[in-house]
Design a protein around this motif. Structure first.
Motif, PDB file in Angstrom:
ATOM      1  N   ALA A  18       0.652  -1.219  -0.141  1.00  0.00           N
ATOM      2  CA  ALA A  18       0.246   0.215  -0.863  1.00  0.00           C
ATOM      3  C   ALA A  18       0.978   1.577   0.064  1.00  0.00           C
ATOM      4  N   SER A  19       1.908   1.108   0.376  1.00  0.00           N
ATOM      5  CA  SER A  19       2.935   2.060   0.627  1.00  0.00           C
ATOM      6  C   SER A  19       3.595   2.889  -0.156  1.00  0.00           C
ATOM      7  N   ALA A  67       2.554   1.301  -3.249  1.00  0.00           N
ATOM      8  CA  ALA A  67       1.588   2.329  -4.194  1.00  0.00           C
ATOM      9  C   ALA A  67       0.944   3.280  -4.213  1.00  0.00           C
ATOM     10  N   ALA A  68       1.065   4.255  -3.336  1.00  0.00           N
ATOM     11  CA  ALA A  68       0.266   5.310  -2.683  1.00  0.00           C
ATOM     12  C   ALA A  68       1.789   6.319  -3.566  1.00  0.00           C
ATOM     13  N   ARG A  69       2.681   5.847  -3.280  1.00  0.00           N
ATOM     14  CA  ARG A  69       4.097   6.901  -3.695  1.00  0.00           C
ATOM     15  C   ARG A  69       3.629   6.759  -6.001  1.00  0.00           C
ATOM     16  N   ARG A 121       6.877  -2.599  -6.299  1.00  0.00           N
ATOM     17  CA  ARG A 121       5.349  -2.993  -6.216  1.00  0.00           C
ATOM     18  C   ARG A 121       5.319  -3.949  -6.640  1.00  0.00           C
ATOM     19  N   ASP A 147       1.442   6.440  -7.693  1.00  0.00           N
ATOM     20  CA  ASP A 147       0.066   7.221  -7.264  1.00  0.00           C
ATOM     21  C   ASP A 147       0.264   8.663  -7.345  1.00  0.00           C
ATOM     22  N   ARG A 148       1.133   8.991  -6.619  1.00  0.00           N
ATOM     23  CA  ARG A 148       1.926  10.547  -5.935  1.00  0.00           C
ATOM     24  C   ARG A 148       2.544  10.757  -7.310  1.00  0.00           C
ATOM     25  N   ASN A 149       3.127  10.047  -7.477  1.00  0.00           N
ATOM     26  CA  ASN A 149       4.003   9.970  -9.217  1.00  0.00           C
ATOM     27  C   ASN A 149       3.516  10.312 -10.396  1.00  0.00           C
ATOM     28  N   GLN A 150       2.935   9.515 -10.334  1.00  0.00           N
ATOM     29  CA  GLN A 150       1.712   9.426 -11.200  1.00  0.00           C
ATOM     30  C   GLN A 150       0.961  10.119 -11.926  1.00  0.00           C
ATOM     31  N   GLN A 151       0.337  11.408 -10.706  1.00  0.00           N
ATOM     32  CA  GLN A 151      -0.640  12.647 -10.658  1.00  0.00           C
ATOM     33  C   GLN A 151       0.468  14.047 -10.774  1.00  0.00           C
TER      34      GLN A 151
END
Length: 246
Positions: free
Chosen positions: A74-75, A77-79, A111, A81-85
């Motif tokens: 999850a950690s 995956a969250a990172r 991941r 997502d932030r980078n993708q944004q």
């Protein structure tokens, strides 16, 4: 020497018969209580419980391991997502975006590796829970078997106790009909030797199962009919019948 009529002495055999029955019932109850099958099952149950505890502990340990693996996934995956944004926003210099893109590739590989670990832990947890369930079922089966044997044992003990109470009541009723002095001698002998009275038949004491010596028989012949005589071997009162010295 204590005295009692021959007829009164003869009635002691009835009292002894009841006391012998009470003793047999007590021994039977002790034997039923000391149930080897229940004892064996108790050992099996203890071993099965130990296996269940071990299986539950292992399942709990793997569950915590899975929680950590899920948190790691999850950690990352969250990172991602932030980078993708950040990438999708197009903000930043070309060098920054290129570096971020490179980091994204690394994070995705990370991941993927973590997801593989997570899957492996999930598989181990499934296997551990299966063992735990089997161990729990084994304990439950042994509990059920023990309960059945204990119920049967308790029912048998209840029957024995009911019979014992009835015999004791009959014994007490009969004992009350004896002269206190004779009863005291009988009960003292019963307490001391385990048998209060036995028949002397054809020169043999039924208290000891042994033939009396000529000297002992001569002593008994010299005793009066109302004298209370004792077995030289077992110590019980010897009740003489008409054919005792035949």
């Amino acid at each position: 020497m204590a005295k009692a009529s021959s007829a009164e002495q003869l009635r002691l055999l009835d009292l002894q018969a009841l006391d012998s029955t009470v003793r047999k019932l007590r021994n039977r109850a002790r034997s039923v209580s000391d149930n080897s099958a229940i004892a064996d099952l108790a050992l099996q149950r203890a071993a099965a419980q130990s296996r269940l505890v071990a299986a539950s502990t292992e399942a709990a340990d793997i569950t915590r391991e899975l929680t950590r693996a899920e948190a790691d996934v999850a950690s990352v995956a969250a990172r991602v997502d932030r980078n993708q944004q950040h990438l999708d926003s197009g903000k930043g210099t070309s060098k920054e975006l290129t570096s971020l893109q490179s980091e994204m590739e690394s994070l995705k590989r990370r991941r993927s590796d973590l997801e593989d670990v997570e899957l492996e832990v999930m598989e181990r947890l499934e296997a551990a829970k299966a063992v735990e369930d089997q161990s729990r079922e084994a304990v439950a089966a042994l509990d059920a078997e023990m309960a059945g044997l204990e119920e049967k044992r308790d029912a048998e003990l209840a029957e024995i106790e009911a019979e014992r109470r009835a015999v004791v009541a009959s014994r007490d009723e009969l004992a009350a009909t004896f002269e206190p002095a004779l009863l005291a001698v009988y009960e003292k002998t019963l307490t001391k030797h385990g048998i209060g009275a036995a028949r002397l038949f054809n020169g043999t004491s039924e208290g000891s199962g042994m033939q009396l010596s000529p000297g002992d028989l001569a002593d008994i012949r010299r005793a009066a009919e109302d004298d209370i005589v004792f077995c030289p071997d077992s110590g019980c009162i010897l009740v003489r019948s008409d054919e005792w010295s035949s």
